[in-house]
Design a protein around this motif. Structure first.
Motif, PDB file in Angstrom:
ATOM      1  N   SER A  79      -8.454 -28.764  24.870  1.00  0.00           N
ATOM      2  CA  SER A  79      -8.411 -28.111  23.565  1.00  0.00           C
ATOM      3  C   SER A  79      -7.261 -27.118  23.505  1.00  0.00           C
ATOM      4  O   SER A  79      -6.994 -26.416  24.472  1.00  0.00           O
TER       5      SER A  79
ATOM      6  N   PHE B 208      -9.417 -25.181  27.786  1.00  0.00           N
ATOM      7  CA  PHE B 208      -8.502 -24.631  26.790  1.00  0.00           C
ATOM      8  C   PHE B 208      -7.117 -24.568  27.410  1.00  0.00           C
ATOM      9  O   PHE B 208      -6.966 -24.127  28.552  1.00  0.00           O
TER      10      PHE B 208
ATOM     11  N   TYR C  83     -10.225 -21.971  19.686  1.00  0.00           N
ATOM     12  CA  TYR C  83     -11.105 -20.810  19.812  1.00  0.00           C
ATOM     13  C   TYR C  83     -11.640 -20.399  18.444  1.00  0.00           C
ATOM     14  O   TYR C  83     -12.820 -20.155  18.266  1.00  0.00           O
TER      15      TYR C  83
END
Length: 129
Positions: A53, A12, A58
């Motif tokens: 990402s 992330f 999320y």
């Protein structure tokens, strides 16, 4: 017994595009353009794939965003030689990464270095003779 090969490792990122470009440039990765979106960039690594990402992902995954950045993942990229480890490390720093532990020989005979990418995620560059 069934084997379950690693398919993807996802990271992330606060700036998904910049972090994806960092790893793509550093390791000359081929993008999986079919999976490209506003939330994701994926790359072939040879045996598995890496995904970068955005934090917006999320919500798509029904995950709760962490309150703080912690070391929750460590990726290890393979190099073709000790010299390749040294070269990739120098390039990683030039691209905005940070050296945590310069190349060294491990007690199990590998040659590796530990770095952080521009967003602070730890990763290793490793040569296994």
């Amino acid at each position: 017994m069934n084997k379950y090969p690693l398919f993807y490792v996802n990271v992330f990122a606060k700036n998904m595009v910049a972090l994806a470009e960092y790893y793509q440039t550093l390791f000359n990765l081929e993008e999986i353009t079919a999976s490209r979106s506003d939330y994701f960039r994926g790359f072939e690594t040879g045996g598995s794939c890496i995904g970068i990402s955005s934090l917006d992902a999320y919500g798509l995954l029904s995950l709760t965003k962490p309150d703080t950045q912690t070391d929750t993942i460590l990726m290890t990229f393979g190099a073709s030689s000790r010299e390749d480890v040294d070269e990739r490390c120098n390039y990683a720093v030039k691209l905005g990464g940070k050296m945590l532990k310069p190349p060294f020989e491990t007690y199990y005979g590998w040659y590796q270095a530990v770095l952080r990418d521009p967003e602070g995620n730890p990763f290793r560059i490793n040569y296994t003779p």
